[in-house]
Write a protein that holds these residues in place. Structure first.
Motif, PDB file in Angstrom:
ATOM      1  N   CYS A 130       0.839  -1.203   0.000  1.00  0.00           N
ATOM      2  CA  CYS A 130       0.000   0.000   0.000  1.00  0.00           C
ATOM      3  C   CYS A 130       0.874   1.253   0.000  1.00  0.00           C
ATOM      4  CB  CYS A 130      -0.928  -0.006   1.213  1.00  0.00           C
ATOM      5  SG  CYS A 130      -2.080   1.392   1.272  1.00  0.00           S
ATOM      6  N   PHE A 131       1.929   1.233   0.798  1.00  0.00           N
ATOM      7  CA  PHE A 131       2.875   2.360   0.850  1.00  0.00           C
ATOM      8  C   PHE A 131       3.497   2.608  -0.521  1.00  0.00           C
ATOM      9  CE2 PHE A 131       7.359   3.628   1.297  1.00  0.00           C
ATOM     10  CZ  PHE A 131       7.199   4.877   1.884  1.00  0.00           C
ATOM     11  N   CYS A 132       3.912   1.544  -1.209  1.00  0.00           N
ATOM     12  CA  CYS A 132       4.516   1.676  -2.542  1.00  0.00           C
ATOM     13  C   CYS A 132       3.540   2.325  -3.519  1.00  0.00           C
ATOM     14  CB  CYS A 132       4.946   0.307  -3.064  1.00  0.00           C
ATOM     15  SG  CYS A 132       6.348  -0.412  -2.187  1.00  0.00           S
ATOM     16  N   PHE A 133       2.295   1.866  -3.499  1.00  0.00           N
ATOM     17  CA  PHE A 133       1.272   2.459  -4.362  1.00  0.00           C
ATOM     18  C   PHE A 133       1.100   3.951  -4.055  1.00  0.00           C
ATOM     19  CE2 PHE A 133      -0.699  -1.684  -5.637  1.00  0.00           C
ATOM     20  CZ  PHE A 133      -0.902  -1.378  -6.978  1.00  0.00           C
ATOM     21  N   LEU A 134       0.956   4.279  -2.789  1.00  0.00           N
ATOM     22  CA  LEU A 134       0.688   5.666  -2.394  1.00  0.00           C
ATOM     23  C   LEU A 134       1.839   6.591  -2.771  1.00  0.00           C
ATOM     24  CD1 LEU A 134      -0.920   5.047   1.118  1.00  0.00           C
ATOM     25  CD2 LEU A 134      -2.094   5.822  -0.953  1.00  0.00           C
ATOM     26  N   VAL A 135       3.058   6.119  -2.582  1.00  0.00           N
ATOM     27  CA  VAL A 135       4.224   6.933  -2.932  1.00  0.00           C
ATOM     28  C   VAL A 135       4.244   7.214  -4.425  1.00  0.00           C
ATOM     29  CG1 VAL A 135       6.743   6.937  -3.106  1.00  0.00           C
ATOM     30  CG2 VAL A 135       5.658   6.252  -0.970  1.00  0.00           C
ATOM     31  N   PHE A 136       4.029   6.172  -5.237  1.00  0.00           N
ATOM     32  CA  PHE A 136       4.097   6.381  -6.686  1.00  0.00           C
ATOM     33  C   PHE A 136       2.930   7.223  -7.193  1.00  0.00           C
ATOM     34  CE2 PHE A 136       3.404   4.997 -11.158  1.00  0.00           C
ATOM     35  CZ  PHE A 136       4.525   5.641 -11.675  1.00  0.00           C
ATOM     36  N   LEU A 137       1.717   6.998  -6.662  1.00  0.00           N
ATOM     37  CA  LEU A 137       0.569   7.800  -7.079  1.00  0.00           C
ATOM     38  C   LEU A 137       0.800   9.279  -6.790  1.00  0.00           C
ATOM     39  CD1 LEU A 137      -0.885   5.031  -7.454  1.00  0.00           C
ATOM     40  CD2 LEU A 137      -2.924   6.106  -6.499  1.00  0.00           C
ATOM     41  N   ASN A 138       1.359   9.578  -5.623  1.00  0.00           N
ATOM     42  CA  ASN A 138       1.635  10.974  -5.284  1.00  0.00           C
ATOM     43  C   ASN A 138       2.782  11.544  -6.105  1.00  0.00           C
ATOM     44  OD1 ASN A 138       0.036  12.178  -2.823  1.00  0.00           O
ATOM     45  ND2 ASN A 138       0.322  10.027  -2.359  1.00  0.00           N
ATOM     46  N   ILE A 200      -3.643   6.559 -14.306  1.00  0.00           N
ATOM     47  CA  ILE A 200      -2.471   6.026 -15.016  1.00  0.00           C
ATOM     48  C   ILE A 200      -1.433   5.498 -14.031  1.00  0.00           C
ATOM     49  CG2 ILE A 200      -0.512   6.626 -16.493  1.00  0.00           C
ATOM     50  CD1 ILE A 200      -2.355   8.631 -17.899  1.00  0.00           C
ATOM     51  N   SER A 201      -1.190   6.249 -12.966  1.00  0.00           N
ATOM     52  CA  SER A 201      -0.177   5.812 -11.999  1.00  0.00           C
ATOM     53  C   SER A 201      -0.606   4.532 -11.288  1.00  0.00           C
ATOM     54  CB  SER A 201       0.116   6.920 -10.984  1.00  0.00           C
ATOM     55  OG  SER A 201      -1.064   7.388 -10.364  1.00  0.00           O
ATOM     56  N   PHE A 202      -1.920   4.377 -11.028  1.00  0.00           N
ATOM     57  CA  PHE A 202      -2.387   3.124 -10.426  1.00  0.00           C
ATOM     58  C   PHE A 202      -2.161   1.955 -11.382  1.00  0.00           C
ATOM     59  CE2 PHE A 202      -5.812  -0.061 -10.159  1.00  0.00           C
ATOM     60  CZ  PHE A 202      -5.492  -0.614  -8.923  1.00  0.00           C
ATOM     61  N   ILE A 203      -2.475   2.153 -12.668  1.00  0.00           N
ATOM     62  CA  ILE A 203      -2.298   1.086 -13.661  1.00  0.00           C
ATOM     63  C   ILE A 203      -0.821   0.704 -13.778  1.00  0.00           C
ATOM     64  CG2 ILE A 203      -2.511   0.484 -16.106  1.00  0.00           C
ATOM     65  CD1 ILE A 203      -4.988   2.326 -16.194  1.00  0.00           C
ATOM     66  N   ILE A 204       0.059   1.705 -13.825  1.00  0.00           N
ATOM     67  CA  ILE A 204       1.501   1.427 -13.911  1.00  0.00           C
ATOM     68  C   ILE A 204       1.965   0.655 -12.685  1.00  0.00           C
ATOM     69  CG2 ILE A 204       3.803   2.483 -13.863  1.00  0.00           C
ATOM     70  CD1 ILE A 204       2.650   4.763 -15.575  1.00  0.00           C
ATOM     71  N   GLY A 205       1.572   1.121 -11.492  1.00  0.00           N
ATOM     72  CA  GLY A 205       1.963   0.441 -10.264  1.00  0.00           C
ATOM     73  C   GLY A 205       1.448  -0.989 -10.223  1.00  0.00           C
ATOM     74  N   TYR A 206       0.196  -1.178 -10.648  1.00  0.00           N
ATOM     75  CA  TYR A 206      -0.421  -2.506 -10.657  1.00  0.00           C
ATOM     76  C   TYR A 206       0.361  -3.455 -11.575  1.00  0.00           C
ATOM     77  CZ  TYR A 206      -4.094  -6.077 -11.091  1.00  0.00           C
ATOM     78  OH  TYR A 206      -4.795  -7.260 -11.077  1.00  0.00           O
ATOM     79  N   ILE A 207       0.637  -3.010 -12.789  1.00  0.00           N
ATOM     80  CA  ILE A 207       1.340  -3.878 -13.748  1.00  0.00           C
ATOM     81  C   ILE A 207       2.739  -4.218 -13.253  1.00  0.00           C
ATOM     82  CG2 ILE A 207       2.331  -4.004 -16.072  1.00  0.00           C
ATOM     83  CD1 ILE A 207      -0.023  -2.367 -17.084  1.00  0.00           C
ATOM     84  N   PHE A 208       3.473  -3.226 -12.745  1.00  0.00           N
ATOM     85  CA  PHE A 208       4.836  -3.487 -12.281  1.00  0.00           C
ATOM     86  C   PHE A 208       4.853  -4.489 -11.125  1.00  0.00           C
ATOM     87  CE2 PHE A 208       6.877   0.455 -14.220  1.00  0.00           C
ATOM     88  CZ  PHE A 208       7.719  -0.288 -15.015  1.00  0.00           C
ATOM     89  N   ILE A 209       3.920  -4.338 -10.184  1.00  0.00           N
ATOM     90  CA  ILE A 209       3.893  -5.258  -9.040  1.00  0.00           C
ATOM     91  C   ILE A 209       3.538  -6.672  -9.494  1.00  0.00           C
ATOM     92  CG2 ILE A 209       2.678  -5.849  -6.904  1.00  0.00           C
ATOM     93  CD1 ILE A 209       2.525  -2.860  -6.304  1.00  0.00           C
ATOM     94  N   LYS A 210       2.570  -6.787 -10.417  1.00  0.00           N
ATOM     95  CA  LYS A 210       2.213  -8.115 -10.919  1.00  0.00           C
ATOM     96  C   LYS A 210       3.386  -8.742 -11.689  1.00  0.00           C
ATOM     97  CE  LYS A 210      -1.995  -9.159  -9.576  1.00  0.00           C
ATOM     98  NZ  LYS A 210      -3.157  -9.424 -10.423  1.00  0.00           N
ATOM     99  N   LEU A 211       4.078  -7.948 -12.502  1.00  0.00           N
ATOM    100  CA  LEU A 211       5.242  -8.464 -13.227  1.00  0.00           C
ATOM    101  C   LEU A 211       6.324  -8.933 -12.246  1.00  0.00           C
ATOM    102  CD1 LEU A 211       5.632  -5.851 -16.134  1.00  0.00           C
ATOM    103  CD2 LEU A 211       4.720  -8.173 -16.293  1.00  0.00           C
ATOM    104  N   TYR A 212       6.479  -8.200 -11.161  1.00  0.00           N
ATOM    105  CA  TYR A 212       7.476  -8.559 -10.147  1.00  0.00           C
ATOM    106  C   TYR A 212       7.054  -9.828  -9.394  1.00  0.00           C
ATOM    107  CZ  TYR A 212      10.358  -8.148  -5.912  1.00  0.00           C
ATOM    108  OH  TYR A 212      11.220  -8.392  -4.881  1.00  0.00           O
ATOM    109  N   ASN A 213       5.792  -9.874  -8.986  1.00  0.00           N
ATOM    110  CA  ASN A 213       5.309 -11.036  -8.236  1.00  0.00           C
ATOM    111  C   ASN A 213       5.283 -12.304  -9.080  1.00  0.00           C
ATOM    112  OD1 ASN A 213       5.021  -9.650  -5.861  1.00  0.00           O
ATOM    113  ND2 ASN A 213       2.820  -9.321  -6.057  1.00  0.00           N
TER     114      ASN A 213
END
Length: 312
Positions: A130-138, A200-213
């Motif tokens: 959640c912290f990672c998402f919030l940091v990138f969105l901001n 857009i930032s949520f979509i980018i964060g979502y894709i990167f985390i899924k690619l990592y996981n």
């Protein structure tokens, strides 16, 4: 047409220096294309099964509706200008909900290319994600400041996802919609607004985390390379605002792009920003040690900041 003109960014001669009211339709362009993607994926099994980041229909539905609610938050914020604290709280709740419902989105282990060990987050995994998402969105929201800045950054990221990681239909849809938006933005016909930047930032964060996981991205620092420019600018502004006893989430005109415009033309400023975006990616492509890349980038960023802040 009336929907696209529901939110209009009006100049105020303080932070918003454009000369006439501009529709904030960027987010609407993205969400319409995302809805089309959602319908196609639901009714075309071949496309859905090729989208590896969605391991079942539930994860696709969760992704779309979280994206939609984040868009709605930004859409109404563009109209009614909610306080930074209210937005932060609502986004936090939305992110926590999808993390509780989609375990494949939760970061469980952190691996770095320069360390021969793994860090298991165990009970802190949801809070850290959640912290990672919030940091990138901001950070992304702060990075959206001049025409083509956020869209050129986003286009680069989605292109890299398609070329280097996974031939995602989702990434292609967003890439095409961003091209359409970029043309209108270049013509000064529309801005992203909070609805666009948050989405857009949520979509980018979502894709990167899924690619990592899903181990298509091997190390966390590989993602950091993509997020260096908005990330470092966020850290600088965060501490600057705290030092002057100001809410670190409130907007101002001390972002790097604002400072560049005080010294250079629009096109030169945009070129410098895009150079900062692509330089770490190019260095990473040639397998340069990521500690060296990050250190070098911070040095370049600091030198540029010193130049733009100098009076001469």
């Amino acid at each position: 047409i009336n929907f696209f003109h529901f939110n209009v960014d009006k100049p105020d001669s303080k932070r918003k220096l454009h000369k006439q009211p501009i529709p904030l339709a960027g987010g609407s362009i993205i969400i319409i294309n995302l809805f089309i993607y959602f319908l196609i994926s639901l009714f075309e099994p071949k496309i859905f099964f090729n989208e590896i980041i969605f391991d079942n229909t539930k994860s696709l539905v969760l992704f779309f509706f979280t994206s939609f609610f984040i868009f709605l938050l930004g859409f109404f914020d563009d109209k009614f200008d909610y306080s930074a604290n209210v937005k932060f709280l609502i986004i936090s709740v939305l992110i926590l909900i999808i993390l509780l419902l989609d375990k494949q989105l939760v970061i469980q282990v952190i691996k770095f290319s320069f360390l021969n060990r793994e860090f298991h987050l165990s009970q802190y995994s949801i809070l850290f994600t959640c912290f990672c998402f919030l940091v990138f969105l901001n950070a992304f929201n702060m990075f959206d400041g001049i025409n083509l800045q956020a869209s050129s950054y986003s286009l680069t990221i989605f292109l890299c996802i398609i070329v280097f990681y996974l031939d995602l239909f989702l990434a292609k849809i967003i890439f095409i919609s961003l091209l359409s938006y970029s043309f209108l933005n270049y013509k000064n016909k529309t801005f992203l607004g909070d609805s666009g930047s948050l989405l857009i930032s949520f979509i980018i964060g979502y894709i990167f985390i899924k690619l990592y996981n899903f181990q298509l991205i091997n190390f966390a620092d590989e993602i950091v390379i993509y997020m260096l420019v908005p990330g470092i600018d966020l850290i600088r502004l965060f501490f600057k605002r705290i030092l002057i006893k100001k809410n670190p989430l409130t907007p101002d005109r001390f972002h790097l792009h604002h400072l560049l415009l005080l010294k250079y033309s629009y096109f030169k400023s945009l070129l410098i920003l895009y150079g900062l975006i692509t330089l770490p990616l190019i260095m990473d492509y040639f397998d340069i040690n990521r500690i060296l890349i990050i250190t070098f980038f911070i040095l370049i960023y600091s030198m540029l900041l010193k130049i733009v802040l100098s009076k001469n």
